[in-house]
Design a protein around this motif. Structure first.
Motif, PDB file in Angstrom:
ATOM      1  N   ILE A 262       0.856  -1.178   0.000  1.00  0.00           N
ATOM      2  CA  ILE A 262       0.000   0.000   0.000  1.00  0.00           C
ATOM      3  C   ILE A 262       0.898   1.236   0.000  1.00  0.00           C
ATOM      4  N   TYR A 263       1.938   1.119   0.782  1.00  0.00           N
ATOM      5  CA  TYR A 263       2.903   2.220   0.863  1.00  0.00           C
ATOM      6  C   TYR A 263       4.079   1.897  -0.020  1.00  0.00           C
ATOM      7  N   ALA A 264       4.550   2.905  -0.699  1.00  0.00           N
ATOM      8  CA  ALA A 264       5.746   2.681  -1.498  1.00  0.00           C
ATOM      9  C   ALA A 264       6.652   3.891  -1.379  1.00  0.00           C
ATOM     10  N   VAL A 265       7.936   3.592  -1.260  1.00  0.00           N
ATOM     11  CA  VAL A 265       8.923   4.657  -1.233  1.00  0.00           C
ATOM     12  C   VAL A 265       9.795   4.450  -2.451  1.00  0.00           C
ATOM     13  N   ARG A 266      10.076   5.535  -3.125  1.00  0.00           N
ATOM     14  CA  ARG A 266      10.818   5.420  -4.375  1.00  0.00           C
ATOM     15  C   ARG A 266      12.113   6.218  -4.256  1.00  0.00           C
TER      16      ARG A 266
END
Ligand code: MN
Length: 717
Positions: A262-266
């Motif tokens: 659900i959470y994504a860090v790029r």
């Protein structure tokens, strides 16, 4: 936001790219004038739409011609401006782009079709875009229409959302344009399942503050550890798209808690080496979840997507995904083929038609991921097999035909009855000739009429065996009566030419020799061309001669068909006990005025006095004619006579005729029946009668049967 030319020119300046502002402004002016006075459902001037589409394409860094075509994309369809005008004012490329977008927009999209059909439609849409920029413009057009969908009536919203979900979002995905794909899906799912998507959004919003803090903490922890990388990497944190979560919850049936990403860090860096460095650092800070690491850099996705993906667990025990990629990979991930186009061709360059799928081919060569390879291989099949054309029915069904196929092939591919009753066909709304060769993307409409029938020359025009065999079998079946009639006429003519009589039992013998069970099938085959009469005539003549030679000594014409011997009932002037035969041309019966003809070696043949052969007899034969008369009637004597009955076609007609004959106690030797071209029925019956009087009585009774138009004695058996 109000889309104006000022806004667009401002954006172009901001891009700092060498756009041809003069050409773009001219395109705007043409479009603005053409759409003047027209409003969108939102109430805004129509021109705001093409400007918005141009702005989206500007974001994709598309070239000047694409921006011009975007501004003009609706003028040919909706206004008086012609393609010719555009070609003169803006050149071949812009005109072709507008033409392509217009054509794609006219393709009927069938929302109820199963996946394979939808897939075919997507392929055609891509294949129709001989220039890949066409489909990119179309995607931008659809994206803006979806962004403003709330102004449309609800049923329109639903239809457009389904089309977008079924056709345009998958194309955006295929072309690697994930930003477009995600936005299209998110807008569409809110229309298609307002309740379901609201539930997801609520869950996402519930802990928005906590979540934002959570993401911020992660971002800063990563940033701390990679501060020595120069230039400093970009770190983004985000929640995944509503639809990607929707799919996981409602389609794969995972609970909200089970969804790791659900959470994504790029993290976006400059080089590939830095990607792997950052990955090591991330795994050092957070605990990686086993089997969740994916290296799409070494093995890119088919749509050219590259990144490192890993899912880790932070101190709070909440899993989240980290994506690591270079700026170039990021660009490709967002804009897909559009990004590629930019790199390959630059702002003013061109990509030639043949090269448009190089990009996809290149990926296939590199690809290891077999599931996706198949998909892509399918996707470019259209392009790779020039042997096929894909066309649409007006409802949007896709029909696949070999190249060179015509509307005849199309009609028979849809249904045999459609082919058999076709009177004409339209492509793109215009009537076309039957020999028009279909092109991929054509929308074909067949015009039928219940009374219509195939034409024999279709056999030469049709390309597919399927169509040809259906046409042939139509002629075989539907034209049976005509064929029988034609076959009979052909036999009669050919026999007459060879001075032979088509005796029914002889015809049957010939038919059996050709492996037919009955004379009708034999006639039909001759009529249809299945049996070539000239090829069997020599054999027939030999058989005929042999057959008659056998019987000559015992007078064949005094043997009736049942085989009973019949005594001669004719007295020939001055000749005792001579051989007598009855001429087949006129079939004389007791009571007729008769005359004899001395044949060479076969005795005397007896004709009616008014027989044409007698009247037309050449002068040199004059002396061979000889008086003849009937002897006293003998009850056991009988003769064959043929009656030709023409009647209105109705059921039980034959039964009525035969029962009248049977009631007269007259044996039937042979009977055939068929339909005439004018719709009437024709019965030809050969009976065995003792006298002309008996025959005339019978004819009178047959004439009284309801529906009988005429009943006549005929000379030809
Ligand atoms: Mn449009």
């Amino acid at each position: 936001m109000l889309y104006t030319i000022e806004y667009l020119t401002e954006k172009i300046r901001e891009s700092e790219k060498p756009y041809d502002l003069e050409k773009i402004t001219a395109a705007y002016e043409t479009a603005n004038e053409a759409h003047a006075g027209v409003k969108r459902s939102s109430g805004e001037p129509y021109i705001t739409h093409p400007i918005a589409v141009a702005c989206i394409l500007l974001e994709f860094c598309m070239d000047t011609d694409t921006i011009c075509a975007a501004l003009l994309h609706d003028v040919v369809e909706d206004t008086d401006v012609t393609l010719e005008t555009l070609r003169k004012k803006f050149g071949e490329d812009v005109a072709n782009l507008v033409d392509g977008v217009t054509k794609i927009g006219q393709v009927p999209l069938n929302n109820t079709k199963e996946e394979q059909q939808a897939e075919n439609t997507r392929k055609i849409l891509i294949a129709m875009s001989k220039d890949i920029r066409v489909i990119i413009i179309k995607l931008a057009d659809r994206l803006h229409n979806m962004r403003t969908i709330m102004y449309r009536p609800p049923e329109k919203q639903r239809k457009k959302a389904l089309e977008t979900m079924n056709f345009y979002a998958p194309i955006a995905h295929r072309l690697g344009m994930s930003a477009v794909k995600e936005e299209m899906e998110d807008i569409s799912i809110r229309i298609l399942d307002p309740y379901g998507s609201k539930t997801i959004e609520d869950m996402l919003n519930q802990h928005k503050e906590q979540r934002d803090t959570f993401i911020d903490v992660i971002k800063s922890r990563i940033r701390e550890r990679i501060s020595d990388i120069q230039p400093p990497p970009t770190i983004e944190g985000r929640v995944k798209s509503v639809y990607s979560i929707y799919k996981k919850v409602y389609i794969t049936g995972k609970s909200f808690d089970e969804i790791y990403d659900i959470y994504a860090v790029r993290v976006i860096v400059s080089t590939v080496i830095e990607c792997y460095n950052v990955l090591g650092i991330v795994h050092d800070i957070f605990k990686p979840i086993p089997f969740r690491f994916k290296d799409y850099i070494a093995t890119p996705k088919p749509n050219r997507y590259q990144s490192l993906h890993t899912t880790v667990i932070g101190r709070e025990g909440i899993p989240f995904e980290v994506q690591i990629r270079t700026y170039e990979m990021h660009n490709t991930a967002q804009y897909g083929i559009a990004a590629h186009w930019k790199y390959k061709a630059g702002i003013s360059g061109k990509v030639s038609g043949e090269k448009r799928f190089d990009w996809i081919r290149h990926i296939i060569e590199q690809q290891q991921d077999t599931d996706d390879i198949e998909q892509i291989a399918d996707a470019i099949k259209v392009d790779l097999s020039p042997d096929d054309v894909y066309v649409f029915t007006p409802k949007g069904d896709v029909i696949n035909l070999p190249a060179g196929s015509t509307v005849i092939d199309f009609a028979y591919a849809i249904h045999t009855q459609v082919g058999n009753h076709m009177t004409g066909a339209k492509v793109g709304g215009k009537m076309i000739r039957f020999d028009y060769r279909l092109q991929t993307g054509d929308i074909v409409e067949v015009v039928t009429s219940p009374g219509a029938r195939p034409n024999r020359n279709w056999l030469d025009i049709a390309k597919t065996n399927e169509a040809r065999s259906k046409i042939r079998s139509w002629f075989k079946r539907e034209c049976r009566e005509e064929n029988i009639q034609e076959g009979m006429t052909a036999i009669e003519n050919e026999f007459r030419r060879n001075k032979m009589t088509p005796e029914p039992d002889f015809i049957l013998e010939l038919a059996k020799m050709q492996h037919f069970d009955n004379a009708e099938d034999f006639y039909a085959a001759i009529g249809y061309g299945g049996v070539i009469l000239s090829k069997i005539m020599q054999r027939a003549k030999d058989m005929y001669t042999a057959r008659h030679a056998d019987h000559e000594t015992e007078d064949p014409y005094s043997v009736n068909y049942s085989g009973r011997r019949r005594r001669s009932g004719v007295i020939v002037d001055g000749m005792d006990n001579c051989l007598v035969k009855y001429a087949k041309c006129c079939n004389p019966l007791p009571g007729d005025d008769i005359i004899g003809f001395i044949t060479r070696g076969y005795g005397v043949s007896v004709h009616k006095k008014d027989c044409l052969n007698v009247l037309n007899s050449p002068p040199e034969d004059k002396e061979r004619w000889i008086k003849a008369a009937w002897a006293a009637a003998d009850e056991t004597d009988c003769y064959n006579a043929t009656i030709d009955v023409i009647a209105e076609d109705r059921t039980a007609l034959i039964a009525d005729v035969t029962s009248v004959i049977a009631a007269s106690r007259i044996p039937i030797r042979h009977i055939t029946a068929h339909n005439l071209k004018n719709g009437n029925g024709n019965i030809i019956v050969t009976v065995e009668v003792a006298s002309v009087e008996q025959l005339n009585n019978l004819i009178a009774r047959i004439s009284k049967i309801s529906g009988v138009i005429s009943a006549e004695r005929t000379g030809i058996v």
